[in-house]
Design a protein around this motif. Structure first.
Motif, mmCIF file in Angstrom:
data_model
loop_
_atom_site.group_PDB
_atom_site.id
_atom_site.type_symbol
_atom_site.label_atom_id
_atom_site.label_comp_id
_atom_site.label_asym_id
_atom_site.label_seq_id
_atom_site.Cartn_x
_atom_site.Cartn_y
_atom_site.Cartn_z
ATOM 1 N N PRO A 75 11.439 -7.747 4.313
ATOM 2 C CA PRO A 75 11.467 -8.629 5.483
ATOM 3 C C PRO A 75 10.373 -9.686 5.369
ATOM 4 O O PRO A 75 9.593 -9.715 4.423
ATOM 5 N N ARG A 76 10.278 -10.546 6.338
ATOM 6 C CA ARG A 76 9.312 -11.648 6.305
ATOM 7 C C ARG A 76 7.859 -11.173 6.283
ATOM 8 O O ARG A 76 6.969 -11.923 5.910
ATOM 9 N N THR A 77 7.619 -9.938 6.652
ATOM 10 C CA THR A 77 6.253 -9.409 6.626
ATOM 11 C C THR A 77 5.731 -9.249 5.205
ATOM 12 O O THR A 77 4.534 -9.130 4.996
ATOM 13 N N HIS A 102 12.612 -0.246 8.076
ATOM 14 C CA HIS A 102 11.694 -1.313 8.494
ATOM 15 C C HIS A 102 11.425 -1.225 9.995
ATOM 16 O O HIS A 102 10.283 -1.394 10.436
ATOM 17 N N LEU A 103 12.445 -0.934 10.777
ATOM 18 C CA LEU A 103 12.246 -0.784 12.227
ATOM 19 C C LEU A 103 11.342 0.410 12.537
ATOM 20 O O LEU A 103 10.481 0.328 13.427
ATOM 21 N N LEU A 104 11.516 1.504 11.803
ATOM 22 C CA LEU A 104 10.643 2.666 11.999
ATOM 23 C C LEU A 104 9.202 2.325 11.628
ATOM 24 O O LEU A 104 8.261 2.746 12.308
ATOM 25 N N TYR A 105 9.026 1.567 10.558
ATOM 26 C CA TYR A 105 7.692 1.126 10.149
ATOM 27 C C TYR A 105 7.055 0.288 11.254
ATOM 28 O O TYR A 105 5.887 0.479 11.594
ATOM 29 N N ALA A 106 7.830 -0.616 11.817
ATOM 30 C CA ALA A 106 7.307 -1.461 12.897
ATOM 31 C C ALA A 106 6.968 -0.631 14.131
ATOM 32 O O ALA A 106 5.942 -0.852 14.782
ATOM 33 N N ASP A 107 7.828 0.335 14.463
ATOM 34 C CA ASP A 107 7.615 1.144 15.664
ATOM 35 C C ASP A 107 6.475 2.151 15.535
ATOM 36 O O ASP A 107 5.702 2.338 16.468
ATOM 37 N N TYR A 108 6.389 2.813 14.384
ATOM 38 C CA TYR A 108 5.437 3.917 14.274
ATOM 39 C C TYR A 108 4.154 3.587 13.520
ATOM 40 O O TYR A 108 3.100 4.132 13.833
ATOM 41 N N ASN A 112 0.671 1.696 15.723
ATOM 42 C CA ASN A 112 -0.375 2.710 15.740
ATOM 43 C C ASN A 112 -1.735 1.993 15.717
ATOM 44 O O ASN A 112 -2.023 1.248 14.776
ATOM 45 N N PRO A 113 -2.568 2.193 16.723
ATOM 46 C CA PRO A 113 -3.849 1.473 16.750
ATOM 47 C C PRO A 113 -4.797 1.838 15.610
ATOM 48 O O PRO A 113 -5.717 1.089 15.309
ATOM 49 N N PHE A 114 -4.562 2.955 14.939
ATOM 50 C CA PHE A 114 -5.435 3.381 13.849
ATOM 51 C C PHE A 114 -4.930 2.953 12.481
ATOM 52 O O PHE A 114 -5.585 3.177 11.476
ATOM 53 N N TYR A 115 -3.761 2.324 12.438
ATOM 54 C CA TYR A 115 -3.199 1.892 11.158
ATOM 55 C C TYR A 115 -3.633 0.466 10.844
ATOM 56 O O TYR A 115 -3.597 -0.410 11.685
ATOM 57 N N GLU A 116 -4.081 0.257 9.609
ATOM 58 C CA GLU A 116 -4.438 -1.082 9.144
ATOM 59 C C GLU A 116 -3.364 -1.562 8.190
ATOM 60 O O GLU A 116 -2.923 -0.812 7.315
ATOM 61 N N LYS A 117 -2.958 -2.819 8.343
ATOM 62 C CA LYS A 117 -1.901 -3.382 7.496
ATOM 63 C C LYS A 117 -2.239 -3.226 6.020
ATOM 64 O O LYS A 117 -3.395 -3.333 5.623
ATOM 65 N N ASP A 118 -1.208 -2.983 5.230
ATOM 66 C CA ASP A 118 -1.281 -2.862 3.780
ATOM 67 C C ASP A 118 -2.059 -1.644 3.286
ATOM 68 O O ASP A 118 -2.345 -1.526 2.103
ATOM 69 N N MET A 119 -2.411 -0.742 4.180
ATOM 70 C CA MET A 119 -3.080 0.494 3.786
ATOM 71 C C MET A 119 -2.043 1.619 3.762
ATOM 72 O O MET A 119 -0.974 1.495 4.362
ATOM 73 N N PRO A 120 -2.320 2.727 3.063
ATOM 74 C CA PRO A 120 -1.360 3.837 3.030
ATOM 75 C C PRO A 120 -0.994 4.304 4.439
ATOM 76 O O PRO A 120 -1.830 4.339 5.339
ATOM 77 N N ILE A 121 0.277 4.628 4.611
ATOM 78 C CA ILE A 121 0.788 5.063 5.917
ATOM 79 C C ILE A 121 0.523 6.554 6.058
ATOM 80 O O ILE A 121 1.058 7.360 5.303
ATOM 81 N N ARG A 122 -0.300 6.913 7.001
ATOM 82 C CA ARG A 122 -0.634 8.310 7.290
ATOM 83 C C ARG A 122 -0.317 8.576 8.765
ATOM 84 O O ARG A 122 -1.196 8.859 9.556
ATOM 85 N N CYS A 123 0.930 8.447 9.105
ATOM 86 C CA CYS A 123 1.353 8.598 10.497
ATOM 87 C C CYS A 123 2.444 9.668 10.562
ATOM 88 O O CYS A 123 3.539 9.481 10.023
ATOM 89 N N MET A 128 8.126 11.892 10.415
ATOM 90 C CA MET A 128 9.179 12.656 11.081
ATOM 91 C C MET A 128 10.409 11.790 11.339
ATOM 92 O O MET A 128 11.541 12.239 11.154
ATOM 93 N N ALA A 129 10.206 10.542 11.734
ATOM 94 C CA ALA A 129 11.323 9.634 11.984
ATOM 95 C C ALA A 129 12.077 9.326 10.689
ATOM 96 O O ALA A 129 13.310 9.261 10.679
ATOM 97 N N VAL A 130 11.346 9.149 9.588
ATOM 98 C CA VAL A 130 11.981 8.911 8.287
ATOM 99 C C VAL A 130 12.790 10.137 7.880
ATOM 100 O O VAL A 130 13.930 10.018 7.410
ATOM 101 N N ALA A 131 12.230 11.319 8.071
ATOM 102 C CA ALA A 131 12.938 12.555 7.725
ATOM 103 C C ALA A 131 14.226 12.678 8.534
ATOM 104 O O ALA A 131 15.271 13.064 7.988
ATOM 105 N N ARG A 132 14.177 12.339 9.825
ATOM 106 C CA ARG A 132 15.387 12.379 10.664
ATOM 107 C C ARG A 132 16.426 11.374 10.194
ATOM 108 O O ARG A 132 17.615 11.661 10.172
ATOM 109 N N LEU A 133 15.984 10.188 9.824
ATOM 110 C CA LEU A 133 16.902 9.141 9.380
ATOM 111 C C LEU A 133 17.626 9.536 8.092
ATOM 112 O O LEU A 133 18.830 9.313 7.953
ATOM 113 N N LEU A 134 16.907 10.151 7.167
ATOM 114 C CA LEU A 134 17.480 10.453 5.854
ATOM 115 C C LEU A 134 18.017 11.872 5.720
ATOM 116 O O LEU A 134 18.523 12.238 4.653
#
Length: 150
Positions: A75-77, A102-108, A112-123, A128-134
């Motif tokens: 996406p454009r991000t 991508h929508l799950l990434y944007a939502d979760y 997340n106030p503790f997440y910094e862009k371009d850093m590893p996702i530890r959420c 859990m949302a990815v596991a449900r989707l797949l």
């Protein structure tokens, strides 16, 4: 049919999230990092040399081989979402899954106030949302896809 692996790659080519599922080729963390950065580099080169720039996609977005299908969504991000799957999963389904990831990434992650862009996702909620989707996609042996931790 099944999903082998999911990779999320940041704007500079670093692997920020990956998940392997049943049937995935064995790959160490270093191999996953190398694969993600190599794909990012090839995708960027393909975008630069493409004779016509597409409005919504640029560069290499799909690879199809005898044993697997790779589909990418950027996406454009600038964050890339890459799915590696069996040939039974068609390209339209993969594209739909990538957009929803991508929508799950944007939502979760991004909200997340503790997440910094371009850093590893530890959420945990993102995982859990990815596991449900797949969860409806199975490996070659008919076993429901489950994450395989390295």
């Amino acid at each position: 049919m099944g999903i082998y692996a999911l990779f999320v790659v940041n704007r500079s080519g670093g692997l920020i999230y990956h998940e392997k599922y049943v049937g995935a080729p064995t790959m160490s963390l270093n191999e996953a990092l190398r694969m993600a950065s190599t794909f990012h580099s090839v995708q960027q080169i393909a975008a630069d040399v493409a004779p016509v720039a597409a409005a919504h996609e640029s560069g290499m977005t799909a690879v199809e081989a005898a044993e697997f299908r790779l589909r990418a969504y950027q996406p454009r991000t600038g964050v890339q979402f890459v799915l590696l799957s069996t040939l039974e999963v068609n390209a339209e389904v993969l594209q739909s899954l990538l957009v929803r990831l991508h929508l799950l990434y944007a939502d979760y992650a991004l909200k997340n106030p503790f997440y910094e862009k371009d850093m590893p996702i530890r959420c945990k909620r993102f995982e859990m949302a990815v596991a449900r989707l797949l969860e409806g996609y199975t490996g070659r042996d008919g076993v429901v896809a489950r994450p395989v931790r390295a």
